[in-house]
Design an enzyme around this catalytic site. Structure first.
Site, mmCIF file in Angstrom:
data_model
loop_
_atom_site.group_PDB
_atom_site.id
_atom_site.type_symbol
_atom_site.label_atom_id
_atom_site.label_comp_id
_atom_site.label_asym_id
_atom_site.label_seq_id
_atom_site.Cartn_x
_atom_site.Cartn_y
_atom_site.Cartn_z
ATOM 1 N N GLU A 193 0.774 -1.119 -0.054
ATOM 2 C CA GLU A 193 0.237 -0.132 -0.071
ATOM 3 C C GLU A 193 1.303 1.173 0.427
ATOM 4 O O GLU A 193 0.357 2.204 0.886
ATOM 5 C CB GLU A 193 -0.811 -0.006 1.176
ATOM 6 C CG GLU A 193 -2.070 -1.206 0.747
ATOM 7 C CD GLU A 193 -3.216 -1.261 2.028
ATOM 8 O OE1 GLU A 193 -2.791 -0.216 3.102
ATOM 9 O OE2 GLU A 193 -4.071 -2.324 2.498
ATOM 10 N N GLU A 301 -5.759 -7.446 -1.562
ATOM 11 C CA GLU A 301 -6.947 -7.123 0.226
ATOM 12 C C GLU A 301 -7.254 -6.676 -0.811
ATOM 13 O O GLU A 301 -8.196 -5.447 -1.409
ATOM 14 C CB GLU A 301 -6.067 -6.067 0.677
ATOM 15 C CG GLU A 301 -5.051 -6.797 1.793
ATOM 16 C CD GLU A 301 -4.850 -6.060 2.567
ATOM 17 O OE1 GLU A 301 -5.002 -4.822 3.418
ATOM 18 O OE2 GLU A 301 -3.811 -5.914 3.176
#
Ligand code: BMA
Length: 380
Positions: A193, A301
Site C-alpha cells: 500500500e 486485499e
C-alpha cells in the site's frame, strides 16, 4: 553411397524434443534462481491456474471469525459455504519485536501450524508484514515518520537492528515445513500500500529511489544472507491512476514475482459510487503489466467492512474479478463484530456469498487442492 533419409519416427521424436524444450522455456520461473522445487512448481501452477479461475482468499481465516477464536477446523468462509478458502492470508507484524503474537494477537506458533494446515490441504499462504519502524522501533507501521528509509541506510545501529529483524523473519519462513520436511512456499508481500501515505514506507515519506533501495536490500538480504528460498515476492500498491503511477516505485523485474494492489470499498452517503468501474480499470491495467512482464497478478486485499450490501459478492466483487486473469482475490480479516469482510452464518450477504462460491471460475480450496499447486506443472 546414397544417404539414408531420416525415418518418420525419427522426425517425430525430434519434433517432440523441440516442443519439450520450447514449453520448458516458456514455463515461468520465480525471480530467485535458488527457489526450492516446490516454490518453482507453485509459481508455474499459479500462472497456469490463473487462466482457469480466480482463487478466493481470506485473512486469518483459520484463526478466528465473528464470535469465535482458535477452534480447530473452524472458518467463517467454511461455515457459510461448506468449504475453506483457497488462499490464506497472515500478517507477521511484531514478529520483529520478539513478540509471541502478532499485532492482531495471533500467536506465531499457531500461525505457523495453521499455515502448515493450509499447505497440507492444498491451499496457498500469503504473508504481509506490518513492521515497526527500524529507526525508531517503538513506532508502528502507522506512525508516519518522514525519511525513515534514508536514515536507515545512514544509521549503523538502525541498520543492524533491521538486519536482525530480517533474520527473525527468515527464521520464521525457514521454519515452515511440510509433512516430508520440505519448505512450504509462500507469497511474501512486504511494504504494501505504498501509493498511500499511512505507513512509514508510504509515498509521502520517501522518494521512489529510497523505496526501491529498501525493497532490493530486503529481498537480497533474505535471499543471499539468510538463504531463504521458499518465497514468491509480491509487489502491491494501494489505489493507482495509471500504469506509470503503478510502476513509479516498482523495484524491477528481478525483484518481483507477483504484481497486485489493495483496494477497499468505502461508499460515502450522497456520493456516486464508482468502485466497480474504478477497480476494474485498475485490474485491467494490472493485467497489462502482468502480461508484459510475464508475472502473476492478484487483488491482494479488498472488502466492504461489515458487508451491509446483501448482493455485494455477485454485484460488486464478481464484475471486478471475473475473467480478469487474477490469480487470487483476498478479503480482509473477520476481526470483530464491527470489523469483518467475509460473511458468517446468518450475516446479511451470506446467501449471495454462496452464489459467488458456486461460480465455476471462482476457486475455493477443493478446486485448488485438485490442481496440486506444489507438484510439477500438469501438462493439461
Ligand atoms: C487493518 C485492521 C487492523 C489490523 C491491521 C493489520 O486493516 O484490520 O485492525 O491490525 O489491518 O492486520
Amino acid at each position: 553411397m546414397q544417404r539414408k533419409r531420416p525415418s518418420v519416427t525419427y522426425l517425430i521424436c525430434c519434433l517432440l524434443v523441440l516442443l519439450l524444450v520450447v514449453s520448458g522455456k516458456a514455463q515461468v520461473r520465480p525471480v530467485n534462481p535458488k527457489a526450492t522445487p516446490e516454490t518453482k512448481n507453485l509459481y508455474a501452477n499459479l500462472k497456469r491456474l490463473s487462466q482457469k479461475g480466480v482463487m478466493f482468499g481470506h485473512q486469518d481465516d483459520l484463526a478466528y471469525g465473528v464470535g469465535w477464536a482458535y477452534e480447530p477446523g473452524s472458518s467463517d468462509v467454511k461455515a457459510v459455504t461448506g468449504e475453506y478458502p483457497a488462499v490464506f492470508g497472515w500478517d507477521l507484524g511484531e514478529l520483529e519485536m520478539g513478540k509471541q503474537a502478532n499485532l492482531d494477537e495471533v500467536p506465531f506458533d499457531k500461525m505457523k501450524a495453521m499455515a502448515q494446515q493450509a499447505y497440507t490441504m492444498g491451499g496457498l499462504n500469503t504473508f504481509s508484514w506490518h513492521l515497526h519502524n527500524p529507526v525508531e522501533p517503538a513506532k508502528t507501521s502507522w506512525d508516519k515518520v518522514d525519511s525513515t528509509i534514508k536514515q536507515l541506510f545512514s544509521d549503523k545501529k538502525a541498520m543492524k537492528r533491521y538486519k536482525s529483524w530480517l533474520g527473525t523473519l527468515a527464521t520464521f519462513m525457514k521454519s515452515l515445513k511440510g509433512p516430508d520436511g520440505e519448505l512450504i512456499p509462500v507469497v511474501f508481500r512486504p511494504f504494501h500500500e505504498h501509493t498511500g501515505s499511512w505507513f512509514w514506507w508510504g509515498r509521502d515519506h520517501c522518494t521512489p529511489e529510497e523505496y526501491i533501495k529498501l525493497w532490493r536490500f530486503t529481498i537480497d538480504y533474505l535471499r543471499k544472507e539468510e538463504k531463504v528460498n521458499n518465497l514468491l515476492i509480491a509487489y502491491s500498491t494501494d489505489r493507482f491512476n495509471s500504469k506509470e503511477d503503478y510502476l513509479e516505485r516498482y523495484p524491477g523485474d528481478d525483484y518481483v514475482d507477483m504484481v497486485g494492489f489493495d483496494i477497499y470499498h468505502r461508499p460515502q452517503p450522497g456520493v456516486a459510487d464508482s468502485f466497480v468501474p474504478d477497480t476494474r480499470r485498475m485490474v485491467e491495467t494490472l493485467r497489462e503489466i502482468g502480461q508484459e512482464k510475464n508475472k502473476v497478478w492478484a487483488l491482494t486485499e479488498t472488502g466492504l467492512e461489515m458487508i451491509p450490501d446483501e448482493n455485494w459478492w455477485t454485484e460488486t466483487l464478481l464484475p471486478i474479478v471475473k475473467d480478469s486473469g487474477l490469480s487470487y482475490v483476498l478479503l480482509w480479516r473477520n476481526g470483530r463484530p464491527d470489523h469483518y469482510y467475509a460473511p458468517y452464518p446468518g450475516q446479511k450477504s451470506a446467501s449471495n456469498f454462496i452464489e459467488l462460491y458456486r461460480q465455476p471460475n471462482i476457486l475455493f480450496l477443493n478446486d485448488v487442492a485438485e490442481e496440486q499447486l506444489y507438484k510439477p506443472l500438469k501438462s493439461n
